[in-house]
Design an enzyme around this catalytic site. Structure first.
Site, PDB file in Angstrom:
ATOM      1  N   HIS A 128       0.851  -1.188   0.000  1.00  0.00           N
ATOM      2  CA  HIS A 128       0.000   0.000   0.000  1.00  0.00           C
ATOM      3  C   HIS A 128       0.892   1.245   0.000  1.00  0.00           C
ATOM      4  CE1 HIS A 128      -3.875  -2.146   0.866  1.00  0.00           C
ATOM      5  NE2 HIS A 128      -3.009  -3.041   1.309  1.00  0.00           N
ATOM      6  N   TYR A 153       3.650  -5.284   9.513  1.00  0.00           N
ATOM      7  CA  TYR A 153       3.599  -3.820   9.458  1.00  0.00           C
ATOM      8  C   TYR A 153       4.717  -3.229  10.325  1.00  0.00           C
ATOM      9  CZ  TYR A 153      -1.278  -3.976   7.626  1.00  0.00           C
ATOM     10  OH  TYR A 153      -2.417  -4.191   6.906  1.00  0.00           O
TER      11      TYR A 153
END
Lengths: 180, 366
Positions: free
Chosen positions: B67, B335
């Site tokens: 992303h 993440y």
């Protein structure tokens, strides 16, 4: 006549051994939680922060007790060079035990994360959010953790050497109290 | 030499004692190396996953590993109190909570065309009055392609670009899908739902299940979504020509006024799966409108407030808990590593004599 004690006080021994368990657990929790993708990641992170704060509280108490009561002197059979190394390594151990939780706390703060301990209970940020500071503290937290682990291993090896091979009372000064 | 004597423990096999010391130290050090994953580099870890993103899409210094292309938004959440009986989280008590968010498209390339993928994502960070946070990352798909981190990695592996064409090998992808029939509902959904013309007119779904916990400790399995007030529209041919229409469109739209979504909470029936993101709950499940998300401003991800935020979906306030969905922990771990790497690159690139990144534009961006 006051003679220097041969053993650490019961409080010192309790602090030492409970911190030994907490520190080793913490180092293992740390390396597992950053690599695993399993549920253990979530569980270990939730454990890592409150345990870090417990260690911080214990080391603060320990430093006060140590300054107040001191430590039994090493026997004369230990050569001066080794005495110096022993003192320096203990100083480093104390410094790292104090620095690691503070760096962790500051690092989480710099990352902009809430410093969650349990439930809604969280600590105030130690520094304001700053990604570059986070990067520096994150790297420090890792490398100092490895340094701390190496020191703990060295400390353990030296203690076992005294306890199993030299049998000069250095190991028993932390392992047990006065028993004649 | 000391004469052997059973009454003198000093004499009992010094080499054995030395060996015992070596064994203790070796076990501890070996255990540590094993725990860290150094002895099992093939074991699936956050490093394996992020390394694969990097090898599939290249390293784009300072950017998210997935992303990577997006923009920042700011606004607030106006709770109507509708979910407060299910969750004690302050964010659900009537009133406003400030929100920092990010719209993005999936993929590791920060310069990809908006048309490269049919999916958009919305990530939000709610900052509660007492300093707690709720972070969530949502997609325009209400379900995920795979159920476990292992399957996710297998998919990532099957999508590796072929060095000859620069694109994934269709045969490998077909083989992956054939071996993983759980991916079928996701693929059917994507085929049946064309991409939105705007970030602002799409619905976003928190793919994983969570638990709401009320003041009495009662737990409710839920999923949430953000349903737009604007009617859905598909991409037009004109937009398909532009590579960056999504960000441009949002900037223009926000000049006219705020954009709104309703936070809709789906409540599971007993027996609904809470650990399987490849399966939707039936549409007939109870829906709670918990309030309105109002986004008022957009900013570049180079300097917007979302730049340094890791939208880890396991950062939750008291009153929301993760479910047993195995993807949640995996997302959190991956993440965190992506965040560690990009902030590190940022810190290094920010230093006076630091080497430049691949392109000057990338070096300046985050």
């Amino acid at each position: 006549m006051n003679r220097p004690p041969l053993h650490f006080s019961p409080v010192q021994r309790w602090l030492h051994w409970s911190m030994a368990i907490a520190l080793l657990a913490m180092l293992f929790i740390g390396v597992i939680m950053v690599s695993t993708l399993t549920q253990a990641h979530t569980t270990l992170i939730a454990l890592h922060r409150p345990l870090g704060i417990v260690i911080l509280a214990l080391v603060l108490i320990r430093i006060i007790v140590r300054i107040g009561r001191g430590s039994p002197p090493l026997p004369d059979s230990v050569p001066p060079m080794q005495q110096t190394i022993a003192k320096a390594s203990h100083l480093l151990l104390y410094a790292l035990m104090l620095a690691m939780p503070l760096i962790g706390w500051a690092m989480v703060s710099a990352g902009g994360y809430p410093v969650t301990l349990f439930g809604a209970y969280h600590l105030p940020p130690l520094v304001s959010a700053d990604a570059r500071l986070f990067a520096v503290l994150r790297a420090m937290h890792t490398w100092l953790a490895f340094a701390l682990f190496a020191l703990v291993i060295g400390h353990l090896a030296a203690a076992l050497m005294h306890g199993l091979i030299k049998r000069d009372g250095v190991f028993s000064s932390m392992a047990r109290g006065h028993r004649r | 030499m000391t004469e052997p004597s059973s009454s003198d423990p000093r004499a009992i096999c010094v080499p054995c004692r030395a060996a015992a010391i070596v064994a203790v130290v070796g076990l501890l050090a070996g255990g540590f190396a094993y725990a860290a994953g150094w002895l099992t580099p093939q074991r699936l870890s956050a490093h394996t996953v992020i390394d694969t993103f990097e090898s599939n899409g290249g390293i784009h210094q300072g950017f998210r590993r997935n992303h990577a292309k997006g923009l920042c938004v700011d606004g607030y959440f106006e709770s109507n109190g509708g979910a407060s009986s299910r969750s004690k989280a302050l964010v659900f008590a009537p009133g406003r909570t400030p929100v920092t968010g990010r719209f993005a498209i999936p993929g590791p390339n920060p310069t990809a065309s908006d048309n490269s993928v049919p999916i958009r994502s919305m990530a939000l960070m709610f900052t509660l009055a007492d300093g707690q946070q709720w972070r969530t990352g949502m997609n325009t798909t209400p379900l995920f392609a795979v159920r476990t981190p292992d399957e996710f990695y297998a998919q990532l592996d099957a999508s590796r670009p072929d060095p000859a064409t620069g694109k994934p090998d269709p045969a490998k992808l077909q083989a992956f899908f054939a071996a993983h029939p759980d991916t079928q509902p996701f693929r059917d959904w994507v085929t049946g739902h064309p991409p939105s013309s705007s970030y602002a007119n799409a619905a976003y779904y928190g793919i994983n299940a969570f638990y709401f916990v009320d003041a009495n400790g009662q737990r409710t399995a839920v999923r949430w979504s953000m349903q737009p007030e604007l009617p859905f529209e598909t991409v037009t041919d004109k937009e398909k020509g532009g590579a960056n229409y999504l960000a441009g469109e949002l900037y223009e739209r926000l000049k006219q006024g705020p954009v709104r979504w309703h936070l809709v909470v789906s409540v599971a029936d007993p027996g609904d799966p809470t650990d399987d993101a490849t399966r939707q709950w039936p549409a007939s499940r109870k829906q709670i409108d918990a309030g309105t998300l109002v986004l008022t401003r957009a900013a570049s991800q180079d300097d917007g407030a979302c730049r340094d935020v890791n939208f880890d979906p396991t950062i939750l306030p008291a009153g929301i808990e993760p479910s047993g969905d195995p993807l949640l922990a995996a997302r959190s771990a991956a993440y965190a590593l992506s965040y560690k790497r990009r902030t590190r690159e940022e810190a290094l690139n920010g230093a006076p004599d630091a080497p430049q990144a691949n392109t000057t534009q990338e070096a300046r961006s985050r």
